[in-house]
Design a protein around this motif. Structure first.
Motif, PDB file in Angstrom:
ATOM      1  N   UNK A 122       0.825  -1.216   0.000  1.00 17.05           N
ATOM      2  CA  UNK A 122       0.000   0.000   0.000  1.00 17.05           C
ATOM      3  C   UNK A 122       0.858   1.265   0.000  1.00 17.05           C
ATOM      4  N   UNK A 123       2.034   1.220   0.645  1.00 17.04           N
ATOM      5  CA  UNK A 123       2.887   2.403   0.562  1.00 17.04           C
ATOM      6  C   UNK A 123       3.299   2.631  -0.887  1.00 17.04           C
ATOM      7  N   UNK A 124       3.677   1.554  -1.595  1.00 17.12           N
ATOM      8  CA  UNK A 124       4.064   1.709  -3.001  1.00 17.12           C
ATOM      9  C   UNK A 124       2.883   2.251  -3.822  1.00 17.12           C
ATOM     10  N   UNK A 125       1.676   1.760  -3.550  1.00 16.17           N
ATOM     11  CA  UNK A 125       0.498   2.229  -4.296  1.00 16.17           C
ATOM     12  C   UNK A 125       0.213   3.699  -3.984  1.00 16.17           C
ATOM     13  N   UNK A 126       0.342   4.067  -2.720  1.00 12.91           N
ATOM     14  CA  UNK A 126       0.075   5.462  -2.327  1.00 12.91           C
ATOM     15  C   UNK A 126       1.123   6.389  -2.943  1.00 12.91           C
ATOM     16  N   UNK A 127       2.382   5.967  -2.890  1.00 10.31           N
ATOM     17  CA  UNK A 127       3.485   6.751  -3.476  1.00 10.31           C
ATOM     18  C   UNK A 127       3.230   6.986  -4.956  1.00 10.31           C
TER      19      UNK A 127
END
Ligand code: AMP
Ligand code: GLY
Length: 426
Positions: free
Chosen positions: A12-17
């Motif tokens: 999710x961090x990668x998706x949010x980034x």
């Protein structure tokens, strides 16, 4: 567009980034998020399992698109509840998410549509499972049918190990109700490949190939975890193999699910075993892989938001994805003890020098802010992800950062990407 992303792991961090870079995004919220996501989105303290609170937030904030990261809320039916409210949702319905939530459902679906997968039997009684195992012999694979955070498949080299796995899953209930049914299947050999595709119910848009390392120890030894590292592209995935995976696996499953009345919308992840010219499905996941998403999204040049929107709205036809040709590689830094019990609340040092590096991202997983510092808050803590001209160079770049970051009890594998590097011949 106002977007709510459900989840708080490395994926999710990668998706949010990635989504935060889209000019289409007016506000990006994450529930619950983590210490890293707080730098690119507004984190709201809602549990991924609290459907009522999520629905209320969506209504109050006028959210246009909800993107569901992890499998738990998909299998629990969050997407159906949100669609009933008229909100666009990225993620399959509860019925379609059973492709991950029930291995029995998945195996039977494959059987109905002639999708290649290991031969199997399903059991609800330990004695019957044991009788089948003794008749089949070892090696053999025992799987809890339900969700078990990537730990529910036990590859057994001996019949005694298989007996023990049955005891753990069905008698001791190591994975709770997930082990009420088990799948016992033949053990496959070969090289694993993660094949992910965006699906809008009908149309299938494959992502770049990737491979992960599930075992906790170097050389792919030891217990399975959610994933200790990953890289993209996967050198094993040639254009010819990609076409065969589409013809033998992806199109039959997507068409089969639509025909049976639960069209698949979201990202469909096929875990494949490739052995010579044989393709076999090990599992399907109803979500992006973690940590595969970290290297995948570092390589994605296209805007992710229109792609997710198109999956949610059935308009994927004609869309394409532009990839950075350079490989990306992610090393997961975990709490010592993971995938067993581990400590949390340990202050993490060495993060700051890497912030803003163009070809290196520190994707947070189990982290949180506490008393002005970032501390560990889960088993997988950070996914250090690097882009470079070769897998070997990406590996070096990632480990240079990994070696300079730490906390009390940190653990990581030292050989992420070794198979791809061997193929590169560097
Ligand atoms: P699953 O949760 O079904 O993907 O299984 C997790 C991991 O267990 C896979 O990524 C493989 O490494 C291993 N595995 C699962 N099924 C088999 C099988 N039939 N033969 C060999 N290894 C398997
Ligand atoms: N990396 C394996 C998974 O996401 O299931």
């Amino acid at each position: 567009m106002k977007i709510l992303l459900i989840g708080g792991g490395g994926r999710e961090h990668a998706m949010a980034w990635k989504m935060a870079q889209s000019p289409l995004v007016q506000s990006l919220y994450c529930a619950p998020g983590n210490a890293g996501m707080a730098a690119v989105a507004r984190c709201v303290p809602l549990s991924v399992d609290d459907g009522a609170a999520i629905r209320q937030f969506v209504r109050e904030q006028g959210i246009d698109l909800v993107v569901v990261g992890p499998e738990g809320p998909l299998v629990a039916g969050l997407t159906d509840q949100l669609r009933q409210m008229g909100v666009a949702v990225f993620g399959p319905s509860q019925a379609a998410a059973a492709i991950e939530g029930s291995k029995v459902f998945m195996k039977d679906l494959c059987a109905r549509h002639a999708i290649p997968t290991a031969s199997y039997q399903t059991f609800t009684q330990p004695e019957q499972a044991r009788a089948y195992i003794h008749a089949q012999g070892a090696p053999i694979v025992i799987k809890a049918s339900g969700l078990a955070a990537g730990k529910g498949a036990i590859v057994c080299q001996t019949v005694a190990e298989a007996d023990e796995a049955i005891r753990q899953i069905m008698v001791d209930r190591l994975f709770g109700a997930a082990g009420d049914q088990v799948v016992v299947e033949s053990c496959l050999r070969g090289e694993e490949l993660s094949f992910l595709a965006l699906v809008d119910g009908e149309e299938i848009l494959p992502l770049a190939g990737c491979q992960d390392h599930k075992a906790v120890g170097d050389g792919d030894r030891g217990a399975n975890t959610g994933g200790m590292g990953a890289y993209s592209p996967a050198p094993i995935l040639t254009p010819a193999l990609q076409e065969r995976v589409m013809a033998e696996v992806m199109r039959p499953v997507v068409q089969g699910m639509a025909a049976e009345g639960y069209p698949y919308r979201g990202v469909l992840y096929a875990g494949l075993m490739i052995d010579g010219d044989q393709i076999q499905v090990l599992e399907f996941n109803a979500r992006f892989g973690d940590p595969e998403t970290q290297p995948l999204l570092m390589r994605m040049r296209s805007d992710l938001v229109p792609l997710l929107w198109a999956c949610a709205n059935g308009s994927l036809r004609g869309m394409q994805i532009d990839w950075d040709p350079r490989p990306a590689l992610c090393v997961c830094m975990v709490a010592g003890g993971y995938p067993g019990p581990y400590a949390t609340g340990k202050p993490i040092h060495g993060l700051q020098p890497w912030v803003g590096h163009p070809d290196l991202q520190l994707f947070h997983a189990g982290t949180r802010w506490q008393d002005g510092q970032v501390v560990t808050a889960g088993g997988r803590v950070l996914g250090v992800t690097a882009l470079a001209d070769t897998v070997a160079a990406a590996q070096q770049r990632a480990y240079a950062a990994v070696e300079s970051i730490g906390w009390e009890g940190v653990y990581f594998r030292r050989d992420i990407g070794y198979r791809a590097i061997k193929r590169e011949g560097v």
